[in-house]
Design an enzyme around this catalytic site. Structure first.
Site, PDB file in Angstrom:
ATOM      1  N   ASN A 212       0.860  -1.186   0.000  1.00  0.00           N
ATOM      2  CA  ASN A 212       0.000   0.000   0.000  1.00  0.00           C
ATOM      3  C   ASN A 212       0.895   1.235   0.000  1.00  0.00           C
ATOM      4  O   ASN A 212       2.096   1.136   0.225  1.00  0.00           O
ATOM      5  CB  ASN A 212      -0.942  -0.044   1.211  1.00  0.00           C
ATOM      6  CG  ASN A 212      -0.162  -0.046   2.502  1.00  0.00           C
ATOM      7  OD1 ASN A 212       0.478   0.917   2.853  1.00  0.00           O
ATOM      8  ND2 ASN A 212      -0.195  -1.172   3.217  1.00  0.00           N
ATOM      9  N   ASP A 281      -3.563  -6.673   5.345  1.00  0.00           N
ATOM     10  CA  ASP A 281      -4.450  -7.608   6.044  1.00  0.00           C
ATOM     11  C   ASP A 281      -4.325  -9.031   5.509  1.00  0.00           C
ATOM     12  O   ASP A 281      -4.614  -9.997   6.200  1.00  0.00           O
ATOM     13  CB  ASP A 281      -5.907  -7.143   5.908  1.00  0.00           C
ATOM     14  CG  ASP A 281      -6.175  -5.900   6.748  1.00  0.00           C
ATOM     15  OD1 ASP A 281      -5.498  -5.728   7.766  1.00  0.00           O
ATOM     16  OD2 ASP A 281      -7.054  -5.093   6.363  1.00  0.00           O
ATOM     17  N   PHE A 325      -4.341   3.127  15.067  1.00  0.00           N
ATOM     18  CA  PHE A 325      -4.675   4.091  14.008  1.00  0.00           C
ATOM     19  C   PHE A 325      -5.772   3.480  13.164  1.00  0.00           C
ATOM     20  O   PHE A 325      -5.748   2.277  12.890  1.00  0.00           O
ATOM     21  CB  PHE A 325      -3.437   4.389  13.146  1.00  0.00           C
ATOM     22  CG  PHE A 325      -2.431   5.237  13.878  1.00  0.00           C
ATOM     23  CD1 PHE A 325      -1.678   4.698  14.908  1.00  0.00           C
ATOM     24  CD2 PHE A 325      -2.269   6.572  13.556  1.00  0.00           C
ATOM     25  CE1 PHE A 325      -0.777   5.476  15.622  1.00  0.00           C
ATOM     26  CE2 PHE A 325      -1.375   7.367  14.256  1.00  0.00           C
ATOM     27  CZ  PHE A 325      -0.623   6.813  15.292  1.00  0.00           C
ATOM     28  N   LYS A 339     -12.914  -0.480  16.639  1.00  0.00           N
ATOM     29  CA  LYS A 339     -11.543  -1.015  16.709  1.00  0.00           C
ATOM     30  C   LYS A 339     -10.963  -0.871  18.120  1.00  0.00           C
ATOM     31  O   LYS A 339     -10.224  -1.726  18.574  1.00  0.00           O
ATOM     32  CB  LYS A 339     -10.651  -0.316  15.676  1.00  0.00           C
ATOM     33  CG  LYS A 339     -10.902  -0.835  14.271  1.00  0.00           C
ATOM     34  CD  LYS A 339     -10.150  -0.088  13.196  1.00  0.00           C
ATOM     35  CE  LYS A 339     -10.690  -0.513  11.821  1.00  0.00           C
ATOM     36  NZ  LYS A 339     -10.191   0.298  10.726  1.00  0.00           N
TER      37      LYS A 339
HETATM   38  N1  CTP Z   1      -3.254  -3.516  12.293  1.00  0.00           N
HETATM   39  C1  CTP Z   1      -2.374  -4.499  12.721  1.00  0.00           C
HETATM   40  N2  CTP Z   1      -2.307  -5.681  12.045  1.00  0.00           N
HETATM   41  C2  CTP Z   1      -3.073  -5.913  10.984  1.00  0.00           C
HETATM   42  C3  CTP Z   1      -3.973  -4.902  10.529  1.00  0.00           C
HETATM   43  C4  CTP Z   1      -4.033  -3.726  11.209  1.00  0.00           C
HETATM   44  O1  CTP Z   1      -1.661  -4.275  13.695  1.00  0.00           O
HETATM   45  N3  CTP Z   1      -2.999  -7.073  10.344  1.00  0.00           N
HETATM   46  C5  CTP Z   1      -3.326  -2.257  13.066  1.00  0.00           C
HETATM   47  C6  CTP Z   1      -2.885  -1.028  12.287  1.00  0.00           C
HETATM   48  O2  CTP Z   1      -1.493  -0.797  12.479  1.00  0.00           O
HETATM   49  C7  CTP Z   1      -3.725   0.074  12.909  1.00  0.00           C
HETATM   50  C8  CTP Z   1      -4.999  -0.645  13.328  1.00  0.00           C
HETATM   51  O3  CTP Z   1      -4.670  -2.035  13.385  1.00  0.00           O
HETATM   52  O4  CTP Z   1      -3.150   0.619  14.064  1.00  0.00           O
HETATM   53  C9  CTP Z   1      -6.177  -0.454  12.413  1.00  0.00           C
HETATM   54  O5  CTP Z   1      -5.810  -0.767  11.101  1.00  0.00           O
HETATM   55  P1  CTP Z   1      -6.816  -0.562   9.885  1.00  0.00           P
HETATM   56  O6  CTP Z   1      -6.128  -0.964   8.617  1.00  0.00           O
HETATM   57  O7  CTP Z   1      -7.449   0.797   9.969  1.00  0.00           O
HETATM   58  O8  CTP Z   1      -7.972  -1.552  10.215  1.00  0.00           O
HETATM   59  P2  CTP Z   1      -8.078  -3.121  10.216  1.00  0.00           P
HETATM   60  O9  CTP Z   1      -8.004  -3.599  11.618  1.00  0.00           O
HETATM   61  O10 CTP Z   1      -7.103  -3.727   9.243  1.00  0.00           O
HETATM   62  O11 CTP Z   1      -9.568  -3.332   9.728  1.00  0.00           O
HETATM   63  P3  CTP Z   1     -10.240  -2.915   8.317  1.00  0.00           P
HETATM   64  O12 CTP Z   1      -9.142  -3.041   7.271  1.00  0.00           O
HETATM   65  O13 CTP Z   1     -11.328  -3.908   8.163  1.00  0.00           O
HETATM   66  O14 CTP Z   1     -10.739  -1.508   8.478  1.00  0.00           O
END
Ligand code: CTP
Length: 408
Positions: A212, A281, A325, A339
């Site tokens: 990303n 993810d 975040f 979250k």
């Molecule tokens: N995060 C993490 N590990 C992952 C995904 C996310 O530690 N595999 C952490 C990110 O660093 C951030 C927070 O979770 O602090 C939220 O990440 P975000 O991408 O906004 O959300 P997701 O939990 O991935 O959920 P979604 O993509 O469904 O919004």
């Protein structure tokens, strides 16, 4: 900031770059915060902005001629050098950095810098290729080692049309660097902070990956801000094109799984975690040892879920403070609150990435810091360094037990 800068004597050195006009805003902000300002301009700087503007804003004569004296009994470069509590060169060209680094003092600004015992702060601004030139970088490093402070330039579209690093840092970031010097805030002394930054890469084969556009700037700014406030900082970062912040322990990783491993190892000894990385993810289910050839017309990728690092930190949490975040495009507050609960966080910084100036690619950010009990603290559009400090201020205000823990 106002109280800190009150009556502080700041000499602003303006050198000849297109960003010279922005120094006027800095002088104006300093005056608004109660500081006293005197301006030295190089001959080239006077081609870019009129001394009259700076004279009017600072309420003082502007100094630019080595041999004309504002008062007959004073030598300007010596009196300015003694007057200054801090001397900020804004913008600083490659030329002034090179001259100071090599002891050249051939005009009013360089002689004043040579003669002053005040802290000198440089805010470089120049073309990307000039900034990245190893000669300039070596000069910067050498000056940093001697105790000169640098406010790193931002990335963006430059006056010459090039895009890259070299744009003068946001004025509020320069102001913050000046304030920080006076405050020498050490409110994170004794605290260990874990910061994650940047994207992760999930490889399909040796030459392709899913990722990303996260630049890592927010995480790097948080790490730098924590270090400047006395914290011991562990920065786990995905691949980014940023120089390591001063005084921070770097842990470069590539994939989400590598980030997971490193973070879990560091976590038990840390007091605060800022989880700003944009973790992928999902990752490809299969990794091809050799480059995938384009033999077929369709290629179907099966992805499997990566571990949620932050959620696992929340599960293992003892007395750490967890700051997550949330980059959202819709239902921002609702999704962020969800979250907080699901990941057992203390704070979450919710970004509406559809808004200009917010999010993970630019040099600025704005968002809402949300607490576990639903308090919403709006942080306005700011340069990422200043944004990081604001966020830390708000987290510390609401974490009184940290003060006790750091003495343990
Ligand atoms: N995060 C993490 N590990 C992952 C995904 C996310 O530690 N595999 C952490 C990110 O660093 C951030 C927070 O979770 O602090 C939220 O990440 P975000 O991408 O906004 O959300 P997701 O939990 O991935 O959920 P979604 O993509 O469904 O919004």
């Amino acid at each position: 900031m106002e109280a800190v800068l009150k009556e502080k004597k700041v000499v602003i050195g303006i050198t000849g770059g297109i960003a010279a006009y922005k120094a006027a805003e800095l002088v104006s902000s300093l005056m608004k915060h109660g500081a006293r300002a005197k301006v030295i301009m190089t001959k080239n700087a006077t081609e870019f902005i009129s001394p009259l503007t700076l004279e009017t804003l600072s309420g003082n004569p502007v100094y630019y001629d080595m041999f004309s004296r504002t008062s007959p009994w004073e030598i300007d470069h010596i009196s300015l050098a003694k007057w200054a509590d801090v001397l900020a060169v804004v913008p600083a060209t490659a030329n002034i950095i090179g001259k100071v680094c090599h002891g050249i003092a051939d005009d009013l600004l360089t002689t004043t810098i040579m003669a002053t015992q005040a802290q000198v702060i440089f805010a470089p601004a120049m073309n990307t290729n000039m900034y990245k030139n190893p000669i300039v970088q070596e000069n910067i490093e050498a000056l940093k080692k001697k105790g000169y402070i640098f406010v790193s330039p931002a990335e963006g579209r430059l006056a010459c049309g090039d895009v890259g690093e070299g744009k003068l840092a946001a004025i509020e970031d320069i102001l913050r660097a000046i304030t920080d010097y006076f405050v020498r805030k050490q409110d994170l002394k004794g605290i260990r902070v874990l910061v994650t930054a940047g994207p992760t890469r999930e490889y399909l084969d040796p030459v392709r990956f899913i990722s990303n556009p996260s630049s890592g700037k927010m995480g790097f700014a948080i790490a730098a801000a924590c270090a400047s406030r006395g914290a011991e900082v562990e920065l786990v970062t995905g691949p980014v094109r940023l120089s390591p912040p001063e005084g921070v322990n770097m842990h470069p990783v590539e994939t989400a799984l590598e980030m997971y491993e490193r973070v879990m190892k560091l976590y038990p000894s840390c007091h605060i975690v800022f989880k700003s990385a944009a973790v992928s993810d999902y990752r490809p289910q299969a990794y091809h040892e050799q480059k995938i050839k384009k033999d077929s017309d369709r290629l179907v990728l099966t992805l499997v879920k990566n571990p949620d690092i932050l959620k696992e930190l929340g599960r293992r949490k003892k007395d750490q403070i967890l700051v997550g975040f949330a980059a959202e495009t819709h239902n921002v507050l609702e999704n962020a609150m969800k979250k907080i609960r699901e990941k057992n966080l203390d704070f979450i910084l919710a970004n509406d990435v559809t808004q200009s100036g917010a999010g993970f690619m630019g040099d600025t950010n704005k968002g809402d810091l949300i607490t576990r009990v639903g308090e919403i603290i709006e942080i306005p559009l700011l340069g990422k360094n200043e944004f990081a400090h604001r966020m830390i201020d708000e987290v510390l205000k609401r974490s009184p037990h940290l003060a006790i823990r750091k003495n343990c």
